[in-house]
Design an enzyme around this catalytic site. Sequence first.
Site, PDB file in Angstrom:
ATOM      1  CG  HIS A  14      -1.935   1.088   1.224  1.00  0.00           C
ATOM      2  ND1 HIS A  14      -3.262   0.868   1.540  1.00  0.00           N
ATOM      3  CD2 HIS A  14      -1.851   2.409   0.939  1.00  0.00           C
ATOM      4  CE1 HIS A  14      -3.936   2.009   1.447  1.00  0.00           C
ATOM      5  NE2 HIS A  14      -3.092   2.949   1.086  1.00  0.00           N
ATOM      6  CG  HIS A  16      -0.956   6.960  -1.074  1.00  0.00           C
ATOM      7  ND1 HIS A  16      -2.130   6.974  -1.790  1.00  0.00           N
ATOM      8  CD2 HIS A  16      -1.226   6.325   0.082  1.00  0.00           C
ATOM      9  CE1 HIS A  16      -3.082   6.378  -1.080  1.00  0.00           C
ATOM     10  NE2 HIS A  16      -2.564   5.975   0.064  1.00  0.00           N
ATOM     11  CE  LYS A 109      -8.055   1.819  -1.222  1.00  0.00           C
ATOM     12  NZ  LYS A 109      -6.844   2.221  -0.531  1.00  0.00           N
ATOM     13  CG  HIS A 146     -10.224   4.211   2.820  1.00  0.00           C
ATOM     14  ND1 HIS A 146      -9.008   4.771   3.095  1.00  0.00           N
ATOM     15  CD2 HIS A 146     -11.090   4.717   3.745  1.00  0.00           C
ATOM     16  CE1 HIS A 146      -9.125   5.593   4.136  1.00  0.00           C
ATOM     17  NE2 HIS A 146     -10.385   5.577   4.542  1.00  0.00           N
ATOM     18  CG  HIS A 185      -5.475   1.820   5.681  1.00  0.00           C
ATOM     19  ND1 HIS A 185      -6.835   1.848   5.874  1.00  0.00           N
ATOM     20  CD2 HIS A 185      -5.246   2.512   4.545  1.00  0.00           C
ATOM     21  CE1 HIS A 185      -7.391   2.534   4.897  1.00  0.00           C
ATOM     22  NE2 HIS A 185      -6.454   2.941   4.072  1.00  0.00           N
TER      23      HIS A 185
HETATM   24 ZN   LIG Z   1      -3.755   4.927   1.490  1.00  0.00          ZN
END
Ligand SMILES: [Zn+2]
Length: 361
Positions: A14, A16, A109, A146, A185
């Site tokens: 994961h 960014h 995602k 998420h 997460h």
């Molecule tokens: Zn993230």
Amino acid sequence: MGQILELDKPIDWHTHLRWDERTKIVLPHSARVFSAVEVMPNAKDPDTGKMVVDSKTVAKYKKYLQSVLAETMGSDYEFEFIMSLYLTDKTDIQDLKSGYRDGLFKAVKMYPLGATTGSDAGISEVKNVAHVLEVMSELGIPLLIHPEMSPSKEMNILESESIFVNSTLSWIRKNFSNLKIVVEHVTTKESLKFVLENSNTWGTITPQHLLFNHNAIFEGGLQPDMYCLPLLKQIEHQKYLNDNLFKAIVLDKLALGTDTAPHMSKDKYKPCGCAGVFSAPVALEAYYQAFKNNLGNDNELIKVAMQRFAHILLPVYGINLEDLPKRDISLLKSSWQVPKEYEGITPMFAGQTLEVKALNE
Ligand SMILES: [Zn+2]
């Protein structure tokens, strides 16, 4: 400098990497210690303003990342970008099928609308994308989630994840039992329990949610660098995550996913500052600390656990370890001070002295 342990080809599931001037600052930190990263698709194409919502944009974004890699690490530096597609209410089934078949992306995602940074193209209602989930289930495409509700004034933000798990996530699991789900997460007891108790379900966990609870956001004054989404949670959640970390790894359920999320410091230290912790420069050191807190000084055991943690999602994604670039990372006993900033971006542990250093051999 004594060697503590060595890791073979760790993967960050994961990451960014942005799509602007920040990319060349942050990408080398991930490329140095990981052999591959799962690239999050909430980056804006600077030409069109679109997120990475179709396979054409995925291909363009990957090309951009490869060019920045060549520029910053050298043209022969081997590093794998595992791309994902941004799920929206308008995701095109034909584009999804052909993009996946052509190997442009390995996962999709899902962001609930408005739940975090770059989620303004997210889905408004999960039932709107049921037809997409059906196809993904048939093709074996992992759904990365998420796991938080879209914000609402009536909802306690600290409960957003638990509510999501008990509503949207449970609905998806019930209706698409073969769909591969990665709960990104995990920060709460409810999420990790869900991952442990459901089949075809895995999770990732960040270093900051293992090492800190929400007191860290307010320690000695407001700490913008500890503000991320999902928020750091209460002590009892942090304790549950740590108490179950080893078990979740032994059961092949929980993977390394830093959620390293860089913002320029000026965009964090202002009214309405951005959410995200830039952990890439210290990621392996931070995870090592969390594992040591839980497993004590048995470095052999920590090595086995961390190695497994870094590879758990390979079969879920259908990726062969042999196909990934070689990268041996040593964790060494070595005292060093984390820089206060990297070209205007403040890292996790900025200015602090660490006793362990990850070195690419
Ligand atoms: Zn993230």
